[in-house]
Each structure stands twice: as C-alpha cells, then as structure tokens.
Design an enzyme around this catalytic site. Structure first.
Site, PDB file in Angstrom:
ATOM      1  N   GLN A 101      21.152  -6.976  46.212  1.00 33.29           N
ATOM      2  CA  GLN A 101      20.908  -5.540  46.032  1.00 33.29           C
ATOM      3  C   GLN A 101      19.464  -5.229  45.646  1.00 33.29           C
ATOM      4  OE1 GLN A 101      21.757  -3.292  42.421  1.00 33.29           O
ATOM      5  NE2 GLN A 101      23.575  -2.496  43.446  1.00 33.29           N
ATOM      6  N   SER A 104      23.572   1.949  44.050  1.00 35.98           N
ATOM      7  CA  SER A 104      22.558   1.087  43.448  1.00 35.98           C
ATOM      8  C   SER A 104      22.967   0.701  42.026  1.00 35.98           C
ATOM      9  CB  SER A 104      21.192   1.771  43.486  1.00 35.98           C
ATOM     10  OG  SER A 104      20.160   0.906  43.045  1.00 35.98           O
ATOM     11  N   LEU A 105      22.273   1.198  41.008  1.00 36.99           N
ATOM     12  CA  LEU A 105      22.652   0.919  39.617  1.00 36.99           C
ATOM     13  C   LEU A 105      24.129   1.205  39.369  1.00 36.99           C
ATOM     14  CD1 LEU A 105      22.014   0.441  36.558  1.00 36.99           C
ATOM     15  CD2 LEU A 105      21.499   2.895  36.464  1.00 36.99           C
ATOM     16  N   GLN A 143      20.184   5.461  39.171  1.00 35.74           N
ATOM     17  CA  GLN A 143      19.049   5.898  38.366  1.00 35.74           C
ATOM     18  C   GLN A 143      18.496   7.215  38.896  1.00 35.74           C
ATOM     19  OE1 GLN A 143      16.412   2.742  37.433  1.00 35.74           O
ATOM     20  NE2 GLN A 143      14.891   4.036  36.460  1.00 35.74           N
ATOM     21  N   HIS A 170      14.461  -1.673  46.175  1.00 37.97           N
ATOM     22  CA  HIS A 170      15.262  -1.934  47.380  1.00 37.97           C
ATOM     23  C   HIS A 170      14.364  -2.265  48.571  1.00 37.97           C
ATOM     24  CE1 HIS A 170      18.977  -0.939  45.412  1.00 37.97           C
ATOM     25  NE2 HIS A 170      18.441   0.179  44.967  1.00 37.97           N
ATOM     26  N   ARG A 203      17.893  -5.973  34.231  1.00 43.50           N
ATOM     27  CA  ARG A 203      17.487  -5.407  35.522  1.00 43.50           C
ATOM     28  C   ARG A 203      16.408  -4.350  35.312  1.00 43.50           C
ATOM     29  NH1 ARG A 203      19.358  -1.140  39.033  1.00 43.50           N
ATOM     30  NH2 ARG A 203      19.721  -1.788  41.206  1.00 43.50           N
TER      31      ARG A 203
END
Length: 321
Positions: free
Chosen positions: A258, A100-101, A20, A209, A125
């Site tokens: 995650q 991440s994403l 992102q 996170h 999400r």
C-alpha cells in the site's frame, strides 16, 4: 424505520473508513462526552501510543492534527470509536473497506488486527512518512473532469520530466497524481490540455502512494512482521487490489504494498456493489467517502457519522423499537 429493519438494511452495507485529510479539530469531543466505550478506547490509545491522543482529538488545533504522525493515529482511533459505538448498537455491515490509512481500522473491524497493533502501525507509518517528506521532495495533485485512462496517458507523457504516477482512483472523474514536483506539474498541464476541468495541488508533505516511497515501504515491512494478522471474520475489500482479502498473511502483504501502490477506490466501490451492497456508511470523521460513493455509484444510498447529529440518527435507528 424500526431498529430491526434498520439492522436488516445495514446488513447489505459497506462500512467505509476514511483516510488522512479527514481530521479536524474537536472531532472526538462528542464521542468522549456521550459514549463511555469511546472514552475507554481513547484511554487505551493514550497508553499504547505514549501521547495524549484523546486531548489532541478534543482540544488540539488544526496545526497539531496536520502532522502526519499525529493525524494517522487520531483518525484511526476516532474511526474505531465510532465503529464500536455502532457495533454495540447492532450494526452489522455486509463488508468493510478503508481508503489508504482507513484500511487499518477496517482490518480491526474485520478481526484481522488488534486495536493496539493498528495504533502502533499507523503511528510508525505516520512517522516514516513525515521523515520521507523531508528526504523525498515531491507533490500530489487531483485531476478532475476527465477519465482515469486520460490521466494515465498524461502521466506517461510527463514521464520524460520525472517520476509521476497515479496515486488514487477516487471516482470516475477524479484521479490523483503523485511524484516529483516538476513531473506532477507537467502531467497536470497535459491533463488540462486533454480537457480536465481542474488540477488541484494537494496539501500534503510527500508523494504518497508512489514508487518514490520505496524506502518507507522497506522499513515498514519489517515492523509488519512483528504483528499478528488473523484471517478476516468479515468480508474485507483491499484498496490496493480492489478485491477481497482472503487471509491474514495476504492482509499483511497488502499493507506493505500500500505504501507505494495506488488506492483503487473506484474498484473497491464497484466490487462491493457486486456483493451486492446497496448502502454505504462512512465510519469516522468527515464525509469525503460518502461523496465518492454517490458520484461513482449513482444509485448508492450513503450515510456518514462524522458529526453528532448524523451519528445519533444512525445509532437511534439501530436501537430496538
């Protein structure tokens, strides 16, 4: 370089999928204009998500794309359109990973998740994270110019103020903090006193996170249980562990973790280099990961695909002579 030699060179390559923040207005326009497979994938995304994602990724403005619940499926669909275009041309990376994403398109590329499941999961999400932004106030900040251990020490010193944790190890001298706003600010002051060059607050809506996102993790884990996860057909490196994923069930568990765990991108890159991987291709919008690779592994050869010129150059290089 001929198409065959390009394909051979890229076999020892890490395919990197961005996270992102890589979204930008019009990011899928050239894909939909030039590649029928991209149009097919976006049509499927529109149907699965129930929103006009293809229109948003071509005509949407910056504010539309900034919404977390839109940005996450938009980046995922755009990245996977680029992936399919390259795969159709013969692209065969030695391994894949996502920041991440970006782990979701990486899982599709590795054969772990279906395209449809990845879209449904990233949409939820994003929705859960948007809700968390209203319920869990917090901040994130990037610390530049000091080693990660010093940033960790700053977090420890600031913990008397509130929750603050390392969220991203992005490169050796760039580490991201996440937590309660006052604690993040205090950790930033400690880091500056320890020699940091800069501390930059990130334009995000919640402390991602970080352990403050535990409620999101619990709800998201229930959705993960509804989707099929296959064992990887392509080497896949997790940003949660910085190591290879060996099974579909492990991949499912890591997606749950995650939400609250830091992104170990430095470890991902160094693990890939042991493969050995000598080239790094950023698959999707932006060039952030290419820069992180160059600054982490100074000998790394990087390529990005986030604009027509760069994608066309790589696509052409893959074609048979």
């Amino acid at each position: 370089m001929t198409g065959e030699s390009s394909r051979n060179a890229l076999t020892g390559c890490l395919g990197m999928f961005p996270g992102q923040g890589s979204q930008r207005p019009g990011m899928a326009q050239y894909l939909l204009d030039e590649y029928p497979v991209a149009r097919d994938l976006f049509d499927r995304a529109d149907d699965v998500l129930g929103i006009p994602l293809s229109r948003i990724c071509t005509d949407g403005d910056r504010s539309q794309l900034a919404a977390t619940e839109v940005a996450q499926p938009a980046i995922t669909a755009t990245s996977l359109a680029v992936w399919q275009i390259l795969r159709d041309a013969g692209y065969q990376p030695g391994a894949v990973a996502g920041h991440s994403l970006g782990e979701y398109p990486a899982l599709v590329a590795a054969g772990v998740l279906s395209y449809e499941s990845a879209l449904v999961l990233v949409q939820l999400r994003g929705q859960l994270m948007a809700e968390a932004a209203a319920q869990v106030p917090g901040a994130m900040a990037a610390v530049m110019g000091i080693p990660a251990d010093d940033v960790g020490a700053a977090c420890q010193a600031a913990s008397v103020v509130g929750v603050v944790e390392v969220a991203n190890w992005n490169e050796p001298l760039q580490t991201v903090l996440s937590g309660e706003t006052d604690a993040v600010d205090e950790a930033g002051r400690v880091a500056l006193a320890a020699g940091a060059e800069r501390v930059v607050r990130l334009d995000v809506s919640a402390p991602f996170h970080c352990s403050l996102m535990s409620d999101v993790q619990e709800e998201f884990t229930a959705e993960l249980a509804l989707h099929a996860f296959a064992d990887p057909r392509l080497p896949l490196i997790s940003s949660v562990t910085g190591d290879y994923v060996h099974s579909g069930e492990q991949a499912r568990e890591l997606l749950s973790l995650q939400i609250t765990r830091p992104v170990r991108w430095v470890e991902v890159l160094r693990r890939a280099a042991e493969h050995p991987v000598t080239a790094f291709t950023e698959i999707g919008p932006g060039r952030v990961l290419s820069g992180l690779a160059r600054r982490t592994l100074t000998e790394a050869s990087t390529r990005s695909t986030g604009d027509p010129r760069r994608l066309t150059a790589l696509h052409s290089a893959l074609q048979p002579a």
